[in-house]
Design a protein around this motif. Structure first.
Motif, PDB file in Angstrom:
ATOM      1  N   LEU A   4       0.857  -1.166  -0.102  1.00 44.55           N
ATOM      2  CA  LEU A   4      -0.151   0.014  -0.027  1.00 44.55           C
ATOM      3  C   LEU A   4       0.881   1.299  -0.174  1.00 44.55           C
ATOM      4  CD1 LEU A   4      -2.709  -1.146   2.774  1.00 44.55           C
ATOM      5  CD2 LEU A   4      -3.107  -0.774   0.241  1.00 44.55           C
ATOM      6  N   LEU A   5       1.992   1.226   0.829  1.00 50.35           N
ATOM      7  CA  LEU A   5       2.752   2.260   1.002  1.00 50.35           C
ATOM      8  C   LEU A   5       3.392   2.904  -0.344  1.00 50.35           C
ATOM      9  CD1 LEU A   5       3.927   4.576   2.922  1.00 50.35           C
ATOM     10  CD2 LEU A   5       5.712   2.893   3.220  1.00 50.35           C
ATOM     11  N   LEU A   6       3.896   1.510  -1.130  1.00 47.90           N
ATOM     12  CA  LEU A   6       4.485   1.935  -2.393  1.00 47.90           C
ATOM     13  C   LEU A   6       3.549   2.202  -3.355  1.00 47.90           C
ATOM     14  CD1 LEU A   6       7.115   1.217  -4.078  1.00 47.90           C
ATOM     15  CD2 LEU A   6       6.303  -0.807  -4.687  1.00 47.90           C
ATOM     16  N   GLN A   7       2.217   1.777  -3.319  1.00 51.67           N
ATOM     17  CA  GLN A   7       1.158   2.153  -4.322  1.00 51.67           C
ATOM     18  C   GLN A   7       0.926   3.467  -4.331  1.00 51.67           C
ATOM     19  OE1 GLN A   7       0.178   0.190  -6.805  1.00 51.67           O
ATOM     20  NE2 GLN A   7      -0.920   1.954  -7.380  1.00 51.67           N
ATOM     21  N   SER A   8       0.834   4.011  -2.685  1.00 46.87           N
ATOM     22  CA  SER A   8       0.391   5.531  -2.573  1.00 46.87           C
ATOM     23  C   SER A   8       1.404   6.342  -2.907  1.00 46.87           C
ATOM     24  CB  SER A   8      -0.183   5.627  -1.156  1.00 46.87           C
ATOM     25  OG  SER A   8       0.984   5.174  -0.175  1.00 46.87           O
ATOM     26  N   GLY A   9       2.777   6.045  -2.878  1.00 47.75           N
ATOM     27  CA  GLY A   9       3.845   6.776  -3.081  1.00 47.75           C
ATOM     28  C   GLY A   9       4.103   6.709  -4.716  1.00 47.75           C
ATOM     29  N   THR A  10       3.708   5.718  -5.179  1.00 45.30           N
ATOM     30  CA  THR A  10       3.828   5.833  -6.872  1.00 45.30           C
ATOM     31  C   THR A  10       2.650   6.508  -7.465  1.00 45.30           C
ATOM     32  OG1 THR A  10       4.228   3.293  -6.892  1.00 45.30           O
ATOM     33  CG2 THR A  10       3.491   4.132  -8.997  1.00 45.30           C
ATOM     34  N   ILE A  11       1.473   6.332  -6.750  1.00 48.23           N
ATOM     35  CA  ILE A  11       0.129   7.472  -7.346  1.00 48.23           C
ATOM     36  C   ILE A  11       0.610   8.673  -7.189  1.00 48.23           C
ATOM     37  CG2 ILE A  11      -2.134   8.147  -6.979  1.00 48.23           C
ATOM     38  CD1 ILE A  11      -2.597   5.154  -5.955  1.00 48.23           C
ATOM     39  N   ALA A  12       1.057   9.235  -5.759  1.00 46.86           N
ATOM     40  CA  ALA A  12       1.624  10.525  -5.698  1.00 46.86           C
ATOM     41  C   ALA A  12       2.614  10.945  -6.518  1.00 46.86           C
ATOM     42  CB  ALA A  12       1.925  10.695  -4.334  1.00 46.86           C
ATOM     43  N   SER A  13       3.732  10.276  -6.881  1.00 42.62           N
ATOM     44  CA  SER A  13       4.935  10.719  -7.416  1.00 42.62           C
ATOM     45  C   SER A  13       4.675  10.581  -9.039  1.00 42.62           C
ATOM     46  CB  SER A  13       6.243   9.833  -6.948  1.00 42.62           C
ATOM     47  OG  SER A  13       6.053   8.438  -7.346  1.00 42.62           O
ATOM     48  N   GLN A  14       4.210   9.358  -9.450  1.00 47.67           N
ATOM     49  CA  GLN A  14       4.278   8.957 -10.850  1.00 47.67           C
ATOM     50  C   GLN A  14       3.098   9.648 -11.630  1.00 47.67           C
ATOM     51  OE1 GLN A  14       6.728   7.217 -12.669  1.00 47.67           O
ATOM     52  NE2 GLN A  14       8.138   7.331 -10.908  1.00 47.67           N
ATOM     53  N   ASP A  15       1.743   9.276 -10.849  1.00 49.47           N
ATOM     54  CA  ASP A  15       0.415   9.393 -11.413  1.00 49.47           C
ATOM     55  C   ASP A  15       0.038  10.705 -11.475  1.00 49.47           C
ATOM     56  OD1 ASP A  15       0.115   6.725 -12.485  1.00 49.47           O
ATOM     57  OD2 ASP A  15      -0.495   6.192 -10.315  1.00 49.47           O
ATOM     58  N   LEU A  16       0.597  11.401 -10.499  1.00 48.69           N
ATOM     59  CA  LEU A  16       0.167  13.003 -10.085  1.00 48.69           C
ATOM     60  C   LEU A  16       1.461  13.905 -10.296  1.00 48.69           C
ATOM     61  CD1 LEU A  16      -2.062  12.504  -7.175  1.00 48.69           C
ATOM     62  CD2 LEU A  16      -2.931  12.937  -9.451  1.00 48.69           C
ATOM     63  N   PHE A  17       2.333  13.887  -9.584  1.00 48.07           N
ATOM     64  CA  PHE A  17       3.554  14.718  -9.592  1.00 48.07           C
ATOM     65  C   PHE A  17       4.146  14.613 -11.143  1.00 48.07           C
ATOM     66  CE2 PHE A  17       7.866  15.864  -9.161  1.00 48.07           C
ATOM     67  CZ  PHE A  17       7.769  17.383  -8.809  1.00 48.07           C
ATOM     68  N   GLN A  18       4.594  13.577 -11.586  1.00 43.05           N
ATOM     69  CA  GLN A  18       5.297  13.219 -12.880  1.00 43.05           C
ATOM     70  C   GLN A  18       4.441  13.583 -14.077  1.00 43.05           C
ATOM     71  OE1 GLN A  18       8.413  10.201 -11.751  1.00 43.05           O
ATOM     72  NE2 GLN A  18       8.522  10.930 -13.863  1.00 43.05           N
ATOM     73  N   ARG A  19       3.073  13.354 -13.891  1.00 44.23           N
ATOM     74  CA  ARG A  19       2.276  13.096 -14.986  1.00 44.23           C
ATOM     75  C   ARG A  19       1.777  14.727 -15.140  1.00 44.23           C
ATOM     76  NH1 ARG A  19      -0.283  14.150 -18.715  1.00 44.23           N
ATOM     77  NH2 ARG A  19      -2.238  13.327 -19.744  1.00 44.23           N
ATOM     78  N   PHE A  20       1.505  15.318 -14.079  1.00 41.61           N
ATOM     79  CA  PHE A  20       0.743  16.750 -14.327  1.00 41.61           C
ATOM     80  C   PHE A  20       1.627  17.941 -14.047  1.00 41.61           C
ATOM     81  CE2 PHE A  20      -2.869  13.499 -13.536  1.00 41.61           C
ATOM     82  CZ  PHE A  20      -3.536  14.004 -14.863  1.00 41.61           C
ATOM     83  N   VAL A  21       2.909  17.465 -13.097  1.00 39.59           N
ATOM     84  CA  VAL A  21       3.613  18.814 -12.876  1.00 39.59           C
ATOM     85  C   VAL A  21       4.905  18.625 -13.476  1.00 39.59           C
ATOM     86  CG1 VAL A  21       4.863  19.809 -10.742  1.00 39.59           C
ATOM     87  CG2 VAL A  21       2.556  18.739 -10.465  1.00 39.59           C
ATOM     88  N   LYS A  22       5.662  17.840 -13.391  1.00 36.16           N
ATOM     89  CA  LYS A  22       7.100  17.725 -13.998  1.00 36.16           C
ATOM     90  C   LYS A  22       7.222  16.583 -14.805  1.00 36.16           C
ATOM     91  CE  LYS A  22      11.934  18.300 -12.493  1.00 36.16           C
ATOM     92  NZ  LYS A  22      12.189  19.307 -13.808  1.00 36.16           N
ATOM     93  N   ARG A  23       7.100  16.828 -16.125  1.00 34.94           N
ATOM     94  CA  ARG A  23       7.000  15.466 -16.918  1.00 34.94           C
ATOM     95  C   ARG A  23       8.459  15.138 -17.614  1.00 34.94           C
ATOM     96  NH1 ARG A  23       1.849  15.167 -20.785  1.00 34.94           N
ATOM     97  NH2 ARG A  23       2.744  13.011 -21.014  1.00 34.94           N
TER      98      ARG A  23
END
Lengths: 67, 512
Positions: B338-357
């Motif tokens: 769960l921790l890895l998944q939540s980290g993945t969502i926050a970093s990859q699916d939100l930050f990298q997708r919408f903030v810094k690609r």
């Protein structure tokens, strides 16, 4: 049986038995999935030979077996 | 220091060691950190999938349900036993293959690439992050409580140790560390739980004698209809109980990522045998221990501690240490995923997708690592402050995840007509209906579980909206082609592989 009502025995042993049957049927029906195992190498051209697909066009990022 | 504490120390060191061992693969770019380089075989895939699904709930919630509801509680186990094989048989091969064709690295990113619109990720990521965060918090609480009970150290410090070990190996090794620790933890928790069950049955004089003793307390506890008997049976709750842990699995992003990390699509076949075997051995045990605890420890103040306290009462001290390691394993194997998944969502699916690609692979891995660290810190602060009831939190989080995501994941792999509006409608309808049903108190009024309501609503939504919008929002041709290829049994043609076809691989829509 086991000091339990018959309905309880039927449910707690019957439903797991159904899942075992489901698993075995799935394993039987998916016996040809091994045909995709050729996809484990580096990317490359696909060749459909007489013995079935033998292409190496599979994982581009595989790092080996870790079972 | 007691023997239980020594066992736990050895166990923690072993888990941390796996983190160190896997750090090399975890550092090989995003695919190495997030999917373990797509290299896992059937045994690790199956036991990772199962142990990350079987949380601290199995030792706290399941025992509590058995203690308070008797054999009625086993309805949860009846669905749970088939959850693994159902997930692997329906999603396993197809999700593995399609995710590779689409170049997906995360289970939420996979949804956006299958339903090409940024709105898919903008809706899916927050829903998943919210539920998974509460779920991981419940696992932290369970871990802290377990460690507190075994070692006697204060809850806040016990929580810190439990979270610290999980964060250490997840931070270092990413998915591979999580998968291998989960594999080892699955074995430990199975051994531990079977040991408790055997000790419990010996303590009550055998299965039949134990049931007879429970029947003397309340004969209805031996039925599948609940303590109130058949007259008070809640069929809606029974249907929901079976659904939550059978079909519900297919909507959990942290579980579905297992399919994407398989070495080959065909791994799903052998993995199903491991999954069902593990489930048959492990799942019914905590419920039965909880039921028998009525005989061994009548009048427990906190039924959630039934399994802990039975283990303490019926097993020799050296065995209690192994069992406690098993309990911690169940908790940690879910918490890390769960921790890895939540980290993945926050970093990859939100930050990298919408903030810094435009981020390098190395920077991307470090962003994921630090996100894991930050979420763990926030989770710790919340968990140490006001811990809610573990079972309620877990069931509610998993209910919403299942209601929101089961139809979109299943349709993604199986239905060519499932389109963007249908997927959005399904996720929103599933979330709103299940949360609304729970909060409005309709569960008590109607006796119908929110999971059942949510799944029906989200399924209808994806079918009706997808069909109604086929002309205005057709499924792109390259997605249809990828789905047709996924349906075939055979290697993926080279032209469809990641990096070799811009239309079919890594096609995160830039302007969607």
């Amino acid at each position: 049986m086991f000091g339990l009502p018959t309905t309880t025995v039927v449910i707690i042993f019957g439903i797991p038995a159904l899942w075992v049957v489901y698993t075995l049927v799935f394993v039987f029906l998916s016996r040809r999935w091994g045909a995709e195992d050729a996809a484990g190498g580096a990317p490359g051209p696909l060749t459909d030979g007489p013995g079935g697909p033998t292409g190496t066009g599979g994982l581009g990022h595989g790092t080996g077996d870790r079972s | 220091m007691n023997i239980e504490t020594w066992f736990l120390i050895i166990y923690f060191i072993a888990m941390a060691g796996i983190g160190v061992w896997t750090v090399r693969i975890g550092s090989q770019g995003s695919e190495g950190y997030l999917l373990g380089g797509r290299s896992l075989g059937p045994a690790v895939t199956a036991l990772r999938l199962q142990s990350s699904s079987m949380s601290g709930y199995m030792f706290l919630g399941a025992g509590s349900l058995g203690y308070t509801q008797g054999y009625f509680s086993l309805w949860y186990a009846m669905g749970d036993i088939g959850g693994g094989v159902l997930n692997l048989s329906i999603l396993g091969r197809r999700m593995r293959k399609l995710s590779q064709i689409l170049g997906s690295l995360t289970s939420i990113g996979y949804l956006e690439q299958r339903y090409p619109s940024k709105w898919i990720r903008l809706i899916a990521a927050p829903i998943a992050l919210f539920c998974i965060f509460f779920y991981v918090m419940s696992q932290f609480i369970a871990g802290g409580r377990g460690l507190e009970m075994v070692t006697g150290i204060p809850y806040a410090w016990a929580l810190l140790v439990a979270v610290g070990v999980i964060v250490f190996y997840t931070f270092l090794g990413g998915y591979l560390a999580v998968a291998y620790t989960d594999f080892v933890q699955a074995i430990i928790m199975c051994v531990g739980m079977v040991w408790i069950l055997i000790g419990t049955l010996q303590a009550v004089g055998g299965f039949t004698a134990g049931n007879e003793a429970v029947g003397e307390i309340n004969p209805n506890l031996l039925t599948m209809w609940g303590p109130g008997g058949y007259a008070d049976v809640q069929w809606g709750v029974i249907v929901g109980a079976v659904l939550v842990f059978s079909i519900g699995y297919m909507g959990w992003p942290h579980v579905n990522v297992s399919h994407m990390a398989m070495k080959k699509p065909s791994v799903a076949r052998a993995a199903s045998l491991y999954a069902t075997g593990f489930n048959l051995l492990f799942i019914p045990a905590p419920y039965i221990v909880g039921i028998m605890a009525l005989v061994i420890l009548p009048g427990l103040d906190n039924p959630e501690l039934a399994v802990f306290q039975v283990a303490d009462a019926v097993l020799p001290s050296f065995a209690v240490g192994i069992v406690m390691a098993g309990i911690m394993a169940a908790i940690m194997s879910t918490a890390d995923a769960l921790l890895l998944q939540s980290g993945t969502i926050a970093s990859q699916d939100l930050f990298q997708r919408f903030v810094k690609r435009d981020m390098s692979e190395r920077a991307s891995v470090w962003v994921s690592r630090f996100t894991v660290l930050i979420l763990a810190a926030v989770g710790y602060v919340v968990a140490v402050g006001d811990p809610p009831a573990v079972a309620e939190v877990v069931i509610f989080s998993t209910t919403v995840l299942g209601a929101a995501f089961v139809p979109v994941y299943v349709a993604a792999a199986w239905w060519k007509k499932a389109n963007v509006p249908g997927a959005i409608a399904s996720m929103v309808a599933g979330t709103v209906s299940s949360v609304g049903w729970q909060l409005s108190g309709l569960v008590d009024v109607t006796g119908i579980d929110p999971m059942g309501v949510g799944i029906v609503t989200s399924t209808l939504a994806i079918i009706v909206v997808s069909l109604a919008t086929q002309r205005s929002y057709p499924v792109p041709a390259h997605i249809v082609e990828a789905l047709e290829e996924t349906a075939k049994i055979g290697p993926i043609p080279a032209r469809m592989l990641t990096g070799q076809n811009d239309a079919l691989s890594s096609q995160v829509p830039k302007d969607a």
